[in-house]
Design an enzyme around this catalytic site. Sequence first.
Site, short mmCIF file in Angstrom:
data_model
loop_
_atom_site.label_atom_id
_atom_site.label_comp_id
_atom_site.label_asym_id
_atom_site.label_seq_id
_atom_site.Cartn_x
_atom_site.Cartn_y
_atom_site.Cartn_z
N PHE A 37 0.82 -1.30 0.10
CA PHE A 37 -0.06 0.16 0.12
C PHE A 37 0.79 1.28 -0.09
O PHE A 37 0.62 2.18 -0.87
CB PHE A 37 -1.05 0.04 1.22
CG PHE A 37 -1.89 1.27 1.34
CD1 PHE A 37 -2.85 1.11 0.46
CD2 PHE A 37 -1.57 2.53 1.93
CE1 PHE A 37 -3.76 2.21 0.68
CE2 PHE A 37 -2.53 3.40 2.12
CZ PHE A 37 -3.51 3.36 1.33
N SER A 83 -31.32 18.37 16.29
CA SER A 83 -30.74 17.26 17.23
C SER A 83 -31.97 16.39 17.33
O SER A 83 -33.12 16.63 16.78
CB SER A 83 -30.24 17.35 18.40
OG SER A 83 -31.38 18.83 19.41
N GLU A 121 -30.82 2.10 14.93
CA GLU A 121 -29.60 2.48 14.98
C GLU A 121 -28.71 2.60 16.13
O GLU A 121 -29.49 2.87 17.20
CB GLU A 121 -29.24 3.68 14.00
CG GLU A 121 -29.82 3.49 12.60
CD GLU A 121 -29.74 4.51 11.72
OE1 GLU A 121 -29.04 5.79 12.16
OE2 GLU A 121 -30.56 4.84 10.75
N LYS A 123 -26.56 4.76 18.48
CA LYS A 123 -26.35 6.07 18.66
C LYS A 123 -24.86 6.54 19.13
O LYS A 123 -24.44 6.44 20.35
CB LYS A 123 -27.12 6.80 19.74
CG LYS A 123 -26.83 8.44 19.78
CD LYS A 123 -28.19 8.75 20.78
CE LYS A 123 -28.41 10.58 20.85
NZ LYS A 123 -27.08 10.96 21.16
N ARG A 144 -21.34 20.36 13.36
CA ARG A 144 -22.77 20.74 13.65
C ARG A 144 -22.81 22.13 14.22
O ARG A 144 -23.49 23.06 13.76
CB ARG A 144 -23.15 19.83 14.76
CG ARG A 144 -24.70 20.08 15.25
CD ARG A 144 -24.83 19.02 16.41
NE ARG A 144 -25.56 19.62 17.40
CZ ARG A 144 -26.97 19.91 17.08
NH1 ARG A 144 -27.38 19.35 16.13
NH2 ARG A 144 -27.54 20.52 18.01
N LYS A 319 -31.77 7.07 25.29
CA LYS A 319 -30.37 7.16 26.06
C LYS A 319 -30.11 6.05 27.19
O LYS A 319 -31.07 6.03 27.85
CB LYS A 319 -30.27 8.49 26.92
CG LYS A 319 -30.35 9.63 25.87
CD LYS A 319 -28.91 9.87 25.17
CE LYS A 319 -28.69 11.41 25.34
NZ LYS A 319 -27.56 11.80 25.64
N CYS A 413 1.54 22.98 46.99
CA CYS A 413 1.72 21.76 46.83
C CYS A 413 1.55 20.89 48.23
O CYS A 413 2.13 21.20 49.25
CB CYS A 413 3.14 21.40 46.14
SG CYS A 413 3.36 19.45 46.25
N CYS A 416 5.10 19.15 49.07
CA CYS A 416 6.28 19.89 49.49
C CYS A 416 6.13 21.32 49.92
O CYS A 416 7.05 21.95 50.25
CB CYS A 416 7.42 19.74 48.31
SG CYS A 416 6.77 20.59 46.95
N CYS A 437 10.35 17.72 45.21
CA CYS A 437 8.94 17.27 45.57
C CYS A 437 8.98 15.69 45.82
O CYS A 437 9.23 15.06 44.81
CB CYS A 437 7.84 17.82 44.59
SG CYS A 437 6.34 17.47 45.24
S1 IVH Z 1 -29.74 11.10 13.16
C1 IVH Z 1 -32.43 14.89 12.62
N1 IVH Z 1 -28.56 8.89 13.86
O1 IVH Z 1 -27.09 12.37 18.02
C2 IVH Z 1 -31.47 14.11 13.16
N2 IVH Z 1 -28.07 10.94 15.10
O2 IVH Z 1 -29.03 14.66 19.16
C3 IVH Z 1 -30.46 13.35 12.59
N3 IVH Z 1 -26.10 10.49 16.36
O3 IVH Z 1 -26.80 15.13 16.51
C4 IVH Z 1 -29.63 12.73 13.49
N4 IVH Z 1 -25.87 8.46 16.13
O4 IVH Z 1 -24.75 13.84 16.32
C5 IVH Z 1 -28.77 10.25 14.01
N5 IVH Z 1 -27.33 6.90 14.30
C6 IVH Z 1 -27.41 7.99 14.37
C7 IVH Z 1 -26.62 8.80 15.25
C8 IVH Z 1 -27.02 10.18 15.58
C9 IVH Z 1 -25.08 9.46 16.81
C10 IVH Z 1 -25.97 11.92 17.29
C11 IVH Z 1 -25.99 13.27 16.26
C12 IVH Z 1 -27.23 13.92 16.58
C13 IVH Z 1 -27.54 13.53 17.98
C14 IVH Z 1 -28.85 13.74 18.21
#
Ligand code: IVH
Length: 675
Positions: A37, A83, A121, A123, A144, A319, A413, A416, A437
């Site tokens: 590579f 978010s 998915e 997070k 962001r 969460k 400290c 010492c 020290c």
């Molecule tokens: S979808 C419209 N998918 O979590 C919202 N976000 O507060 C689109 N994050 O800002 C976000 N894994 O930084 C999405 N599988 C996932 C994610 C994900 C992590 C983060 C992302 C977002 C925050 C949500």
Amino acid sequence: MERSTAEYKIKELSAEIEKHNHTYYVLDKPIISDFEFDKLLEELIDLEKKYPDLLSPNSPSQRVGGAITKTFKSVKHKYPMLSLSNSYSEVDLIDFDRRVREGLGHKDGDLFSNLVQYVCELKFDGLSVGLTYHDGELLHAVTRGDGERGDDVTTNAKTIRSIPLKLTGYFPKEFEIRGEIYLPRPVFEAINKEREEIGDAPLANPRNAASGTMKMQDSKVVASRKLDCFLYNLIGDDLPFDNHFASLNAAKSWGFKISTHVKLVNSINEVLQFIHHWDKKRLDLPFDIDGIVIKVNDYKQQLQLGFTAKSPRWAIAFKFKTEQVSTELLSISYQVGRTGAITPVANLKPVALGGTTVKRASLHNADIMEKLDVRVGDQVFVEKGGEIIPKIVGVDLQKRKPHTQRTTYITECPECGSKLEREEGEANHFCPNDSACPPQVKGRIEHFVSRRAMDIDSLGAETIEQLNKAGLVKNIADLYDLKKEDVVNLDRMAEKSAQNLIEGIEASKKIPFERVLYSLGIRHVGETTAKKIAKKVKTLDLLVKASKEELLGIDEVGETIAESIAAYFSKVENKELIHRLKKAGLQFELSEAQQQAGSSKLEGLSIVISGVFNKFSRDQLKDMIELNGGKNSGSISGKTSYLLAGENMGPEKLKKAQSLGVKIISEDEFLNMIS
Ligand code: IVH
């Protein structure tokens, strides 16, 4: 080579290199070795040097970094970066499902129009990024920021090997794809191990490390940090898909890294099953996640549900709970590390957390303590996150007793009494008294005798403490003045162990120069840096005299290291130490053999050593590999060039080498290679 041929060759090489980046970093299935590579990349870089006008901004050569971003330009997002709303319980999710159904006009019992498919998915816990592609080429990478505007981090993003610079297959002309840049946990741990070795404060967690890295000016450093990126959201004006799941599959086929743990499900019950599964399994992942994201799959349904001011109504984040307990803060103590860094520690009323009893927790640093307004006698919340050491995350103010005292951070400290200092931009206070020290003195001696340094294994922390208390060893040079009579009278020291200690110290005089250099404990000079310096500068005398420019010319030595070396040798007490160590007979230059042995015969080769050898020890073989320009690596991968095999080699290693087609060589064959 003619220009037109060069142009063709550059295109061909670029495509081939990007293909290998994809197979290695996205598919995790390398098909060529590191060496092969690197050869391709070198060839490309050479051609681009000869024909600079043929260098394209998305050439794979840009991945090695080098370009500096002085200030990160603020850019407006074409589509605001929203978010997700958060949920913490199953009830919240069942409520989300109900709102989705109501929003879509579904009625209970209406079986046919009732279908809502969700995509589940992981997070990812990193920093979000939006990547814009035009005609299949990466144009911008933007963080962001506040959701409206973010920072342009394109140069740094290009160093992340799993982010494709050019796409393959059939893709829309223009689109944005969003995802999360993260630092894999093993990489994070390796960085912290290295930082600890060179006396730097460890990075708090992979998320902070990832976002800190993306804001670095020098893209070369970013490239060395091995960030990664999962993508999870495709956005554009006329996308040829009618659902999210299909868009992710298509993005995967264009070259993006899409998690393999994406699941399309037909009911909220299946969503809950997915969550239960990952709540347990998440600790097995090589990266951090802080929850699960649930998205309505169908684009028409997403459109119908729309957005609130802050987040989409068609998605929600679940969460995971980080286990948290509250207990009483009994007192605060301050620890002084080997480099003088002060760490505030909370002494707690013992409490059970995550399977262990916690008595102590980190209080971070002065700023965080002040922000939390934490006081002795308070009920504090303790959490065990990704980090091994539990930390205080808050104070239960409702339970605060009357007449508690505001905490004032120490100014002297605790060990010492020196006045503490705090450098600009540093989170921690420091004790500047490095020569007297006690924990700093002992810490430096412990580092000096440690296995990878001078390897005096007969000298443990307790003996160092005893020798120091008895006034026999106040610095590393004092070790070489020790006599058996001095040692034998110490508590718990028998005749035999005293003899071993003196012999161990004597034997250390043969330890090669590069390890002696590492042993000195110069801040920022870790094992690898010490090796590079020793190889280049050859003797300590020359290193002491080296100008800053000369130091900067050494691979891996930047401003910080150069300044730290200069500062070390400018101190009178260090000059005195070196003088004494030299007189004692330590190796302060490369041996004749080392000076001659150095070659570049193994340049670019990655070699794994396994088994027991007849002529040389494993450590000696390792040194030989490095002296000849090769890299010694611990585990076999597609990037391994050779497996140097001795007797009694583990069968797993052999099997792996065979399955990856790695060449296996004997000790003699190896010696021939470098002779
Ligand atoms: S979808 C419209 N998918 O979590 C919202 N976000 O507060 C689109 N994050 O800002 C976000 N894994 O930084 C999405 N599988 C996932 C994610 C994900 C992590 C983060 C992302 C977002 C925050 C949500």
